[in-house]
Design a protein around this motif. Structure first.
Motif: not given
Length: 88
Positions: A19-29
């Motif tokens: 498993t890889k973990f991806t950090f991102c910002i969603d549409y609700e910030d």
């Protein structure tokens, strides 16, 4: 291993798991740590997440996380969430 995504707005963390973990910002910030559960990894099915780490469709998000919290604080919160997810 950690790697920045295109435009520097995502990042992926990989380690001894499939498993890889991806950090991102969603549409609700919200700061999201996205991952796909894999049966290859023996993660708990229903992990006990730390305070202010909330389960979501993509994985978990860190409630009220912001850049103003500082990188050290965000790193600690992220590490605690990933440790809970992996059962370590």
């Amino acid at each position: 291993m950690a790697e920045s995504g295109s435009w520097g707005i995502t990042g992926t963390l990989a380690g001894p798991y499939s498993t890889k973990f991806t950090f991102c910002i969603d549409y609700e910030d919200d700061l999201v740590i996205a991952y796909r559960y894999s049966t290859d990894d023996d993660f708990p099915k229903d992990p006990e997440l730390p305070e202010r780490a909330i389960k979501c469709d993509a994985g978990v998000y860190l409630e009220l996380a912001s850049a103003a919290d500082g990188l050290d604080s965000l790193a600690e919160r992220s590490a605690a969430a990933i440790r809970a997810i992996t059962g370590c």
